[in-house]
Design an enzyme around this catalytic site. Structure first.
Site, PDB file in Angstrom:
ATOM      1  N   CYS A  53       0.825  -1.210   0.000  1.00 32.28           N
ATOM      2  CA  CYS A  53       0.000   0.000   0.000  1.00 32.28           C
ATOM      3  C   CYS A  53       0.862   1.263   0.000  1.00 32.28           C
ATOM      4  O   CYS A  53       0.495   2.264  -0.602  1.00 32.28           O
ATOM      5  CB  CYS A  53      -0.957  -0.025   1.190  1.00 32.28           C
ATOM      6  SG  CYS A  53      -2.142  -1.380   1.083  1.00 32.28           S
ATOM      7  N   THR A  54       2.002   1.205   0.661  1.00 28.01           N
ATOM      8  CA  THR A  54       2.924   2.338   0.653  1.00 28.01           C
ATOM      9  C   THR A  54       3.493   2.540  -0.747  1.00 28.01           C
ATOM     10  O   THR A  54       3.541   3.672  -1.248  1.00 28.01           O
ATOM     11  CB  THR A  54       4.053   2.134   1.684  1.00 28.01           C
ATOM     12  OG1 THR A  54       3.458   2.037   2.988  1.00 28.01           O
ATOM     13  CG2 THR A  54       5.052   3.277   1.661  1.00 28.01           C
TER      14      THR A  54
END
Length: 164
Positions: A53-54
């Site tokens: 997600c980062t």
């Protein structure tokens, strides 16, 4: 607090995108209808500050200028609370709104919540998805089970804005 329409099946091109109102990382209410007249990239991701997600959020961050230059606004949605989103935005210096969908009602309305399989385990969760909404509020592109790495480049190709 979230409000959204009820369909749970996946969206298709031409469908009216369900409107929603969610709080952003600052606690401000943001609605999809705020973006009427603009193109919006609404992407659903499982959890802030996780590796995939980062990567995906930073990919959008690094591409935001070119996307907004083409008329696209980016909105990220996850089941994380506002406080977690606030930390994620600050740490990664994100330059677009992240919205909190703690009860996953919006994810369900967009078909981005459902059965997942991981290492043989079956459970309900957020399905990494991206929905592009046109100026009239209709789905221009709907992608489900997307990969975090390289997603923005693929999205640009699929939209015909970067045919490389």
């Amino acid at each position: 607090m979230s409000t959204a329409a009820a369909p749970t099946e996946r969206l298709s091109v031409g469908d009216l995108a369900p409107n929603f109102t969610l709080n952003d990382s600052n606690g401000n209410a943001v609605s999809l209808s705020d973006y009427r007249g603009k193109k919006a990239i609404v992407y659903f991701y499982p959890a802030a500050s996780t590796p995939g997600c980062t990567k995906q959020a930073c990919d959008f961050r690094d591409s935001i200028e070119s996307l907004t230059g083409l008329g696209y606004q980016v909105l990220g949605i996850s089941p994380d609370g506002v406080a977690k989103l606030e930390k994620f935005v600050a740490k990664e210096e994100l330059n677009f709104p992240l919205l909190s969908d703690e009860d996953h009602a919006v994810a369900e309305a967009y078909g981005a919540w459902g059965e997942k399989k991981n290492y043989g385990r079956v459970y309900e969760g957020l399905i990494r998805s991206t929905i592009v909404v046109d100026e009239d509020g209709k789905v221009q592109l709907a992608q489900y089970n997307v990969r975090a790495t390289g997603h923005v480049a693929k999205l640009r190709r699929d939209l015909g804005i970067d045919p490389k």
